[in-house]
Scaffold this active site. Structure first.
Site, PDB file in Angstrom:
ATOM      1  N   SER A   6       0.904  -0.834  -0.381  1.00 29.13           N
ATOM      2  CA  SER A   6       0.219  -0.042   0.599  1.00 29.13           C
ATOM      3  C   SER A   6       0.273   0.928   0.231  1.00 29.13           C
ATOM      4  O   SER A   6       0.670   2.576  -0.358  1.00 29.13           O
ATOM      5  CB  SER A   6      -0.793  -0.370   0.910  1.00 29.13           C
ATOM      6  OG  SER A   6      -0.035  -0.236   2.626  1.00 29.13           O
ATOM      7  N   HIS A  16       1.083   4.226   7.042  1.00 29.76           N
ATOM      8  CA  HIS A  16       0.908   5.004   5.644  1.00 29.76           C
ATOM      9  C   HIS A  16       1.925   6.124   5.695  1.00 29.76           C
ATOM     10  O   HIS A  16       1.602   6.812   6.837  1.00 29.76           O
ATOM     11  CB  HIS A  16      -0.674   4.572   5.300  1.00 29.76           C
ATOM     12  CG  HIS A  16      -0.753   3.433   5.137  1.00 29.76           C
ATOM     13  ND1 HIS A  16      -2.348   2.547   5.678  1.00 29.76           N
ATOM     14  CD2 HIS A  16      -0.589   2.475   4.382  1.00 29.76           C
ATOM     15  CE1 HIS A  16      -1.871   1.753   5.641  1.00 29.76           C
ATOM     16  NE2 HIS A  16      -1.387   1.808   4.334  1.00 29.76           N
ATOM     17  N   ASP A  70      -2.739   6.556  11.472  1.00 29.25           N
ATOM     18  CA  ASP A  70      -3.116   4.981  10.829  1.00 29.25           C
ATOM     19  C   ASP A  70      -1.858   4.516  11.593  1.00 29.25           C
ATOM     20  O   ASP A  70      -1.666   3.015  11.735  1.00 29.25           O
ATOM     21  CB  ASP A  70      -3.769   4.240  10.180  1.00 29.25           C
ATOM     22  CG  ASP A  70      -2.744   4.474   8.928  1.00 29.25           C
ATOM     23  OD1 ASP A  70      -1.531   5.005   9.057  1.00 29.25           O
ATOM     24  OD2 ASP A  70      -2.902   4.184   7.671  1.00 29.25           O
TER      25      ASP A  70
END
Length: 267
Positions: A37, A246, A243
């Site tokens: 990601s 990321h 979070d």
């Protein structure tokens, strides 16, 4: 970092011609963007929706193309992995700032840059071994992208950012170096480029606070010593979103510039 979702239409897309936006004239460099990601990009997209903010370093340009899910060249724009990293909320990644920085290199930059997005969120390295869906998708997209340029492009490098999922498991962390060495060898063989440059990003976070961040980072560094023409760019210290996994949009812009610097140093 949602796990891999089925890529149902992909086999059908293999039957389609790589038409659409042609590769621009002149020297065109093609880069594969692969991993999970943080490569596909979550900048501005860690609260359930993307904030839509596109920094100037990520703006569209007629000199930057992306290879679409439908195996066609088109003008690149954020989110670059739309339709590729399926099942996830996407935002800004390092690909666009990387391309802009390469194009801006005085006396070195090509006429155009083509980006081939292949990353998928939440995927361990085991999901990228030869014969897996992700590996075969990456190789197939790379070949089709070059074919779509009619010989007018050069495959320049693989940009690889992955490992946060492997940091959750001692076994995956311990096997990371060997798996990555094999991946590099396989990609080079299957794309007919035994010297293909690979630039791997040293992970800065572990998925779900995995305990083996240091072990994966050391494995990544070791690959640069055991496999020729593999470079390492460290994401540690870049801004992290709330979070705790990321990179922020600002960090992705910085990373794109770092990757470009590493690439340009090889020329």
């Amino acid at each position: 970092m949602a796990m891999l979702q089925p890529v149902l239409p992909f086999l059908l897309l293999l039957l389609l011609p790589a038409a659409g936006r042609p590769c621009p004239g002149g020297r065109t460099l093609v880069f594969i963007l692969a991993g999970q990601s943080n490569m596909s990009g979550r900048g501005g997209a860690t609260n359930g929706t993307w904030d839509g903010v596109v920094p100037p370093e990520c703006a569209p340009s007629p000199r930057i193309s992306r290879f679409s899910p439908a195996l066609r060249w088109e003008e690149a724009r954020e989110p670059l992995h739309a339709g590729i990293d399926v099942g996830n909320v996407l935002g800004v990644g390092p690909g666009m700032p990387f391309a802009h920085a390469v194009l801006a290199a005085a006396g070195v930059g090509p006429a155009a840059v083509g980006l081939v997005p292949c990353a998928q969120g939440g995927t361990p390295l085991a999901n990228w071994t030869r014969g897996t869906e992700l590996y075969e998708r990456m190789v197939t997209r790379a070949r089709a992208a070059l074919d779509g340029c009619g010989g007018g492009a050069e495959l320049a490098a693989v940009l690889w950012y992955q490992g946060e999922t492997d940091a959750m498991s001692r076994e995956d962390a311990e096997l990371y170096q060997g798996r990555m060495e094999t991946l590099v060898r396989d990609v080079r063989r299957d794309l007919g480029r035994p010297d293909l440059l690979v630039i791997e990003v040293g992970i800065a976070t572990a998925q779900y606070n995995g305990k083996y961040l240091s072990e994966v980072r050391e494995a990544q560094k070791a690959v640069t010593r055991t496999v020729p023409n593999v470079r390492y760019v460290d994401a540690m210290g870049l801004p992290i979103a709330s979070d705790k996994t990321h990179l922020t949009t600002e960090a992705q812009v910085q990373l794109g510039n770092m990757l470009a610097k590493s690439y340009l140093e090889t020329l």
